[in-house]
Every structure is written in C-alpha cells, then in structure tokens.
Design an enzyme around this catalytic site. Structure first.
Site, short mmCIF file in Angstrom:
data_model
loop_
_atom_site.label_atom_id
_atom_site.label_comp_id
_atom_site.label_asym_id
_atom_site.label_seq_id
_atom_site.Cartn_x
_atom_site.Cartn_y
_atom_site.Cartn_z
CG HIS B 48 -2.03 0.95 1.18
ND1 HIS B 48 -3.14 0.75 0.41
CD2 HIS B 48 -2.21 2.14 1.81
CE1 HIS B 48 -3.97 1.77 0.58
NE2 HIS B 48 -3.44 2.63 1.41
CB SER B 93 -8.87 1.97 -3.91
OG SER B 93 -7.58 1.74 -3.38
CG HIS B 94 -10.78 3.76 2.00
ND1 HIS B 94 -11.36 4.25 3.14
CD2 HIS B 94 -9.45 3.68 2.29
CE1 HIS B 94 -10.43 4.47 4.05
NE2 HIS B 94 -9.26 4.13 3.56
CD GLN B 315 -9.53 8.49 8.14
OE1 GLN B 315 -9.92 9.06 7.14
NE2 GLN B 315 -8.46 7.72 8.14
#
Lengths: 224, 731
Positions: B48, B93-94, B315
């Site tokens: 990633h 993307s998630h 986040q």
C-alpha cells in the site's frame, strides 16, 4: 442593501449565499464568534452542517455569540432568512415555530423541486405572484417540517406558511407539504430548499433570485 | 535504546513483512528492529505504501505534458486550467475497509482523497466515485454494501460542502466478496501557490493539527490493504477508521488559511500509516531528518504505546512544517478553527527518523532505509491457460426479441438510471455545477474567469478481464469520449488500478497488460497520468475480482454556455451515428444477460481514429452545432439512443438499413461510437469531418427502431419504467 451571511464551523453554502445576495446588494460573511453585525440590513443563516449537526441539526449553532446578536436583530424587526441548516438554526433559536425532523425516507435527498408561493405578501416573497411556482433545488436529510396541528392551523390563518412543495414533489414528509414558514411578525423566514442555488440559468434556474430581490425591495435599497 | 523484548521474525511476518525483508531491515539498521521500528518498517514497506509490486510498471506510464503542473509523487497531481489556476485531482481506493464496514470505509475514502487535494493547497471542488459490487438482485450482502457505501460517500461529501458530481457503478459476481470503492476528488488553486510536501529548513517545527490520535486503524495499510480478504473480515473491523467530516471541514478551512497567509513551509495529510508515513515522506522529499516526541501527541486514550501513536490511522489530521518564528501564529489559527495544533517535533540534519518518548529515544532509523530501500519486485506474468471467471447466470432467454432485450438491458443494474444513488449526493454546492448527473456524459464545472472543466470517471472490469490490454484502452477512450460529448479536451488522467494478488502469475499478467494499455492510450490521447493509486490483493476464497483499472480524466472547455447535453432536445433533429464504431457482442452487457462466458481477447482498434472522432464531436459541441451528444457504451447503440430519448423526454425513430447482423448493430459495444442529434444541416456539416451515418430523427413519445428484421416500438413511459429499476434497491 447590505446582507450579512453567517459562517459557523461546518457551514457549507455560505459562499453560495454570499454570491446570490451579492447579485442584489452587498454581501459579507459574519464569523460565528464575533458579535458585530457590521451594519447589515439583512441576515442570512446559510445551509450546511454547522457543528457537524451534532446533538441535533442547528442545536449548537444557535448558542453562538453571533446568533445572540441575530436574535436581538430579529426581535427588533430586522430581516432574517434561514436556508436549510439556517432554517433549522432559526427553529432551534425560537425565532421560527416548529421543528425539522429526519426525512421520512431516512436519506439525504437532493432534488430540484417546485415551490408554490403561498404568501406573496412577506418581505421575502413580495417580488413573487400568488401561486407562482419557483424551480429551486432541495438537499437535506432532516427537512420534514413539523408543528402541532392546531399551531399549523393558526399559522395558515396568519399567512405564515410562505412556500409549499408543489403537489407530489414533497419528498421529506413535511406536514401539509410545507417548505418554508415565517414568524408572526413576518420578518424572519426559513425554508429547506435553496434559493441561493437558483440564481443563474447556467447552473439550473434563476427563480431563487426572487427571494433576494424581495428582501432588497423590503429593505428599500433595491438594485432591481 | 532498550533492547528489551525485541520482536521476533514471526512477529515481523505477522505484520506483513517477508523473512527476507525482515533480514534486510536488520541489515539496514545493523541490528534487529525494536517494536517501534518494526511497526514503521512493516507499514512503509507494505504494498500500500511502497508499491513494491507495481512501481516498476508504473514508471512506464507517460507523466509529462504541456498542461502538467504537478505529476505523480505528490499528494495529488495537477494540471494548468488557465487564468493562473491549476486543477488538482486524484483517485484513490478504499476497497478493503469498505468490504468490512461499507459506510465508514467509503466515508473515510472520501475524507482521505479530499485531504490529498487540500494538502497541496487546492480547495476541493468536486468528488466522483467508482463502485463495484456483486449482483444486488440476488445478494443481500451486495445490497448492504451498496447502501452503506453510497450513504457513506454522501455523508462525508455532503457534510464537507463538496459536490459529488459524477460517478459510475457496476455489479458483477467477481465483486461479491471484494467490493470496490474508489473516490476521485478535484481541487482548484492558484498555480503559483500550490505547495509540495517536502520538509525543509533544519530547526523548523513539525505541527500536528486536527483530530487527536487514537487506536483506530492500526495496521490498516499492511494488514487490511495489502493482503487478501479472508472469510471472517469482521475480525478486521477494528482496523477500519471512523470518519468525522465536521472535523475535516475545519481542517480544510484551517489548512487553506494557513497557506493563504504564508505561515507554513510544507504540508502533508495523515493517511495510510499515519504519522509514520507522512513524516518520513516529508523527510525523504526534503532530504532531511525528523525528530518526533510521541509524548507531545494529543491522544484519545492515555496509555498508547509509542508504536501505536506512530502508526495510528486516526482520521482528520494534518502535519505541517513551520518556521519557529511563525509557530505562535500557526497555533493561534488552528485554535480559531478549533483544530488545535501541537508542536510534536522538528526538522534535523541527521537524515534519520528519530522517535522519542520524552527524553527516551524509542526508535532511530535512516529515512532512506524507510522510504527508498523497500525492495521492488519484478512480477512473473503469465497469461492464464484457462478462463478465470465463470460465466454469469443467464437472465435473458435465447428466444427474447429485440424489444425484450432493450427493456432488460435498460433495467439491468449496470445500465439502469443511477438516480437513486446520486440523489443522495449534493451535486450543486459551491455553485459551479453546470451539468449535473444524467444531464451529460461528463460533469461540467464552471471556472472563475470563464471556461470550465469536464470530468469523467470510468472503468469496465468485464472488458479488461476479456482483454487486459485492449480492455484498458477502451476504458481510457470512453473517458475521453465522455469529455468530448461536453466539449472538453483532456488535460490529464488519474488512475486507480484495482487488481487481485500480483504475486500470482495470471494476475501479474492482467496488471502488466493493463498498464501497457493505459500507457498506450494516454500517450495516443496526450492525456498524461498525473497521479494515481494501486489497490492489489483484491481477492478472496472465491477468486480474484475482475481486473479493474478505474480512470479519471479532467478536460477543459472554453465556453460552459455550450457544454454538451446527452438528451435529445428538438423535434425534427437528425440522429447520427458518429465515429469508427465496430460493435461486437462478446463481453457486452447483452452477452452477460445471456449468460455467455467471457471471450479470449477483444478486437484490436485504431486508437487514433477514435481520437479524431472525439475531436470532431468535441469541436461540433463547442461550435454549438449539436442538440445532444452521447457516447455509445454498455448496451450499445440502441441503449444510447434510449438514454438520449429519456434524458430529453422526447422520442426517436431509428433505422439501421443494411445491418447484416441486427443484434450486433443494435446492442454490440466498442469504443469510438457516438449518438448525436442536431439540425440536419448541422449534421451534414459534421459529416464533412468524420465518419457518420444518419440513422433517424427525434420526435414523438415512442422509440421506434428497425434493423434487418429486428424491430422495437415502445413508449417512453415504458422505457422510463425499465430504466428506473434501481429504485427498488433503495425503497
């Protein structure tokens, strides 16, 4: 004609409201922590998600220092327009009757709707003809207008139902298809749909301009 | 540093490193890593973060062009859109978080891509999304994922005041276990003021602002994003982060004001691998060292270990580099926006990442080892010797006539109106949206100072599965065709490569061929890649997803008043089929409905001929010649005609006289075809420029179509009912 547009953390449509009001007058942003209305002739409480809609939509914003000034301004007869989240804030602040509940479809819904002008006599609709249909977008998750039946009867009798969704177009389950109401004095108006997003044919419609033009007429400083 | 309880090689393997990689870490450090260091290496050396299986391929892509302002490697790419403005954009993307918890997975996907945009100093102006799920008609799980992902995207974008202006969604069995949630964002900023993320200035201060740091998302990049999904993905739910768009909205305004006032030297968002990744990337790009004291990081939970603080994926956090003299002003501004900033470290000349807890040094490694020395792997591609994907279940009988086929296609979840999805998104906030969803093939946003942007996102996993090279080319061409239909010329491209496990030769082959096709198409269209993302290991026990490169393209149009529309508009207008369109049924939506297996390869095509047809349509739109323009995609010509009729609420009559295979002519798919309408004189003018057949006329309230014996005659109301099929999924 000078409009003041409130800005809370989480406001989204304040720049749009400023642009729209700027088409009929001067428009400035007012920061929620300040207390100076900057000599504005009318106040707009804009759409968005003030304070993230935490607790309840509008429930926290109504306690901001600037809202204290707006409440005093409204009590003195100043023109105050609440759009979407701004409508919710004005209901929470007790400037407008009723409350906004979650849409019956339980979804945020964004759709162009037609608004029927029920009361063309208010300072916010005097540029409109009775029964005129305005094409304006609505976009919200908690826009179901609610007030007890006897109160709604009294509001109808007093001409406080300013705009309704056109037949078949109310997607949020509002009582009596109500889209916007004013206070008894008629100087405070809140609605869920977004007239500030209907001021330019290029981006959809110009019908929303009528609301801002009406306010300018009412304030006597019209550029229209 | 204390050597107490050094982690074992087994622990390194559990964190996603191979034994060889662990050995290499030991060599780089000249000792075994402690817990903090191992946590940081395992994340930065994950697929990633390090792109270790894809970097060599990605380096073959074209990244330069006259409009490129910022290319790959920064938080987002950017292109020049005139008047001193740049458009920053990127798709990410998630997928795995969304497959585990769709609402938060999709929401934080949007949050992450928005942070990438404002991290370079651009105000986010639009979001688009690309979604893939299993069959929603038969799979409750797919309906759950769809509903959650759409709500999550709406929740985040709507709350941020960023319009979601477009997107695409497809439903195919290979996405049943492993859904795809890709989000693209665009931002606008003054070209001269865009910032890069390189830390600079020894002695400068690192300020962390935004949300406090908790245990959420620990190991997200390595454990969740860089491995195949298991059957029991619920176990991984704690690795999914929870988003708070209100916090991000303040973060956005604060960041832009910090930049506007010239208070910061560099800016970086915290995404995958949290502080570890953002701090070491800033250090690497600035060729400096960084010291961080984890004891100063504001925490949600008091007893977090240093390694947890360094890898937390909480986040809505940003990291900036500030000159000491401006620190007080920066902190005051973060207080104004209620995203309280804290000085957590400093820029050094050591070339090392040094992690302290108070006075105690708890980690020390060279930035180069962390960021640059992850081994890159060559893939071992090999074309599969047998079909990887089973044929889908047939839903359309062999004896169906053309009318039944048309109605079934329009009602197919892959073609039906997306209204029930996009009505959950605010598409108009910020007052830029000139073309909303279903008004045109691409979204159109007006720019200050005149002109506008066209933007489109596309993918077609089934075509890429049939032929990774030509299938990928078809996807890029469709994106550019969408732009042409609104009058926009491509400026740049972003991509998200969603594939299975690249360590398997057949997946490596899909990836290699797709990247080769992507490069060829972007070169031929002069639409360079300015950024992107790779999402690998999208497979589970039931096999890999369809290989799904998702392409986002941004173009410019000079006059938004003339932006094209897809709906027929004028009774009596001629309808023309434009372009070098060579339809074929294999791998089409009709073939799927008939339950046909994928073909082995797609027909070759002349990319430059398609480009020149796009240019002809684009110029005709810009000149105002056309009433409508729509590219032919899933479902072929007749579906395109039906979509234009529905969008304009006006009927049409079309006749394909000498088609020797009526079904191929009506429903076959290929790049390069457009259905346009306009005054007959205007169509005649267009015919001087490009291959074109007049196939009918606009008018009435029905769709009539005829081709070599196949006939369709259906009322618009019936077409609309079929096209509204997705509504039942959201009832």
């Amino acid at each position: 004609m000078k409009f003041g547009v409130l800005q809370f953390p989480g406001s989204c449509d304040e720049a749009d409201a400023q642009l729209a009001a700027g088409r009929v007058g001067e428009a400035v942003l007012l920061w929620h922590r300040d207390r100076d209305l900057a000599g504005c002739d009318a106040i707009i409480v804009p759409g968005g998600f003030s304070y993230g809609d935490y607790l309840r939509a509008g429930a926290i914003a109504r306690f901001s220092p600037m809202m204290e000034e707006v409440i005093a301004f409204a009590r003195d007869g100043g023109l105050v327009l609440g759009i979407c989240n701004g409508f919710q804030v004005l209901c929470e602040a007790g400037l407008l009757p009723g409350a906004l509940l979650q849409n019956t479809n339980r979804r945020f819904t964004s759709r162009q709707v037609h608004l029927e002008v029920v009361s063309p006599d208010t300072p916010f609709t005097r540029a409109c003809a009775p029964g005129e249909l305005l094409s304006v977008p609505a976009k919200h998750g908690s826009g179901r207008y609610y007030a007890p039946d006897d109160q709604l009867d009294a509001m109808e009798a007093a001409g406080q139902i300013v705009v309704r969704y056109a037949p078949g177009e109310c997607f949020n389950g509002s009582a009596r298809d109500i889209a916007g109401v004013c206070n008894e004095a008629g100087n405070v108006f809140g609605l869920m749909p977004h007239p500030e997003h209907a001021v330019d044919a290029l981006t959809g419609s110009t019908d929303g301009l009528r609301i801002f033009e009406s306010m300018a007429l009412a304030a006597g400083g019209a550029h229209v | 540093m204390s050597d107490a309880a050094l982690p074992t090689v087994e622990e390194a393997v559990a964190l996603g490193l191979t034994r060889d990689e662990y050995a290499l870490v030991c060599t780089k450090l000249d000792r075994p890593p402690n817990q903090v260091e191992l946590a940081m290496f395992s994340l930065l050396w994950s697929e990633h973060c390090a792109y270790k299986h894809s970097k060599k391929l990605l380096m073959t892509l074209p990244t330069e062009g006259p409009f490129v302002v910022m290319g790959p490697g920064e938080n987002a790419g950017a292109v020049d859109v005139g008047n001193g403005l740049a458009c920053a954009f990127k798709v990410e993307s998630h997928n795995h978080p969304s497959a585990v918890e769709p609402f938060q997975g999709a929401a934080t996907g949007v949050g992450g891509i928005l942070r990438d945009i404002f991290a370079i100093g651009a105000r986010p102006i639009a979001v688009l999304d690309s979604l893939r799920f299993g069959n929603p008609l038969t799979s409750e799980r797919s309906r759950f994922l769809l509903d959650g992902a759409v709500s999550g995207i709406g929740h985040y974008g709507n709350s941020m005041g960023v319009p979601t202006v477009g997107g695409e969604v497809y439903f195919e069995e290979p996405y049943e276990q492993n859904c795809l949630v890709n989000a693209m964002a665009l931002g606008l900023g003054e070209t001269e003021k865009l910032v890069r993320s390189a830390a600079a200035g020894v002695g400068n201060v690192l300020v962390l602002y935004g949300a406090s740091t908790g245990r959420d998302g620990i190991g997200g990049a390595s454990v969740l994003a860089s491995a195949e999904l298991g059957e029991l993905s619920e176990d991984k739910r704690p690795t999914v982060q929870v988003g708070d768009p209100f916090e991000e909205s303040k973060l956005l305004e604060c960041s832009l004001e910090l930049l506007e006032r010239g208070l910061i030297v560099a800016l970086q968002d915290l995404g995958a691998a949290g502080l570890t990744s953002s701090a070491s990337e800033m250090a690497s790009k600035g060729e400096v060292g960084i010291d961080i004291d984890v004891a100063t990081v504001p925490l949600r939970e008091a007893d977090m270990e240093p390694f947890e603080i360094m890898v937390s994926e909480s986040q809505e956090r940003m990291l900036c580099v500030v000159e000491p003299g401006k620190l007080a002003e920066v902190i005051a501004l973060t207080d104004k926006w209620e995203v309280h900033g804290t000085a957590i470290g400093s820029v050094t000349d050591t070339g090392h990442m040094r992690i302290f807890r108070g006075e105690e040094l708890v980690g020390d490694m060279s930035v180069a080892a962390l960021v640059d020395d992850c081994p890159l792997y060559d893939l071992s591609p090999a074309a599969p010797t047998q079909q990887l994907y089973p044929a889908p279940a047939a839903v359309l009988g062999e004896d169906a006539d053309a009318q039944e086929a048309l109605l079934t296609l329009l009602a197919s979840p892959n073609i039906a109106s997306r209204r029930p999805l996009f009505e959950q998104y605010d598409s108009i906030v910020q007052s830029r949206t000139v073309r909303r969803p279903e008004e045109a093939d691409a979204a159109v946003l007006q720019l200050p100072g005149g002109g506008g942007l066209g933007v489109s996102i596309d993918g077609n996993g089934r075509k890429v599965a049939a032929d990774p090279y030509w299938g990928t080319i078809a996807v890029v061409l469709e994106c550019a065709s969408n732009l042409a239909c609104v009058g926009a010329e491509p400026l740049g491209t972003t991509n998200n490569l969603n594939f299975g496990n690249p360590e398997k030769p057949h997946i490596a082959w899909q990836l290699t061929e797709a990247v080769r096709g992507l490069g060829a198409a972007c070169r031929a269209l002069d639409a360079p890649i300015v950024g992107g993302n790779v999402s690998l290991y999208n497979e589970g026990a039931s096999g890999p997803i369809y290989p799904t490169p998702v392409i986002g393209m941004v173009g410019r149009l000079p006059d938004v008043e003339r932006a094209g529309r897809l709906g027929f508009a004028q009774e009596g207008d001629a309808i023309a089929l434009v372009g070098p369109f060579r339809p074929a049924l294999p791998a089409s939506e009709l073939a799927r409905l008939r339950g046909e297996a994928l073909p082995d390869g797609l027909p070759e095509l002349d990319i430059l001929a398609v480009r020149s047809a796009q240019e002809a349509v684009r110029d005709a739109v810009r000149e105002g010649l056309l009433s409508s323009a729509h590219d032919i995609a899933e479902g072929g010509l007749l579906v395109a005609v039906a979509e234009s009729a529905l969008a304009g609420s006006i009927g049409a009559t079309v006749e394909l006289g000498d088609a020797d295979d009526a079904w191929t002519a009506l429903f076959g798919e290929a790049p390069g075809g457009f259905v346009v309408s306009g005054h007959p004189a205007a169509i005649a003018q267009l015919a001087e420029r490009v291959e074109l057949d007049i196939i009918g006329a606009v008018g009435g309230e029905r769709l009539h179509a005829q081709a070599a014996g196949a006939a369709v005659d259906v009322a618009l109301a019936d077409l609309r009912e079929a096209h509204g099929a997705l509504a039942q999924l959201f009832a």
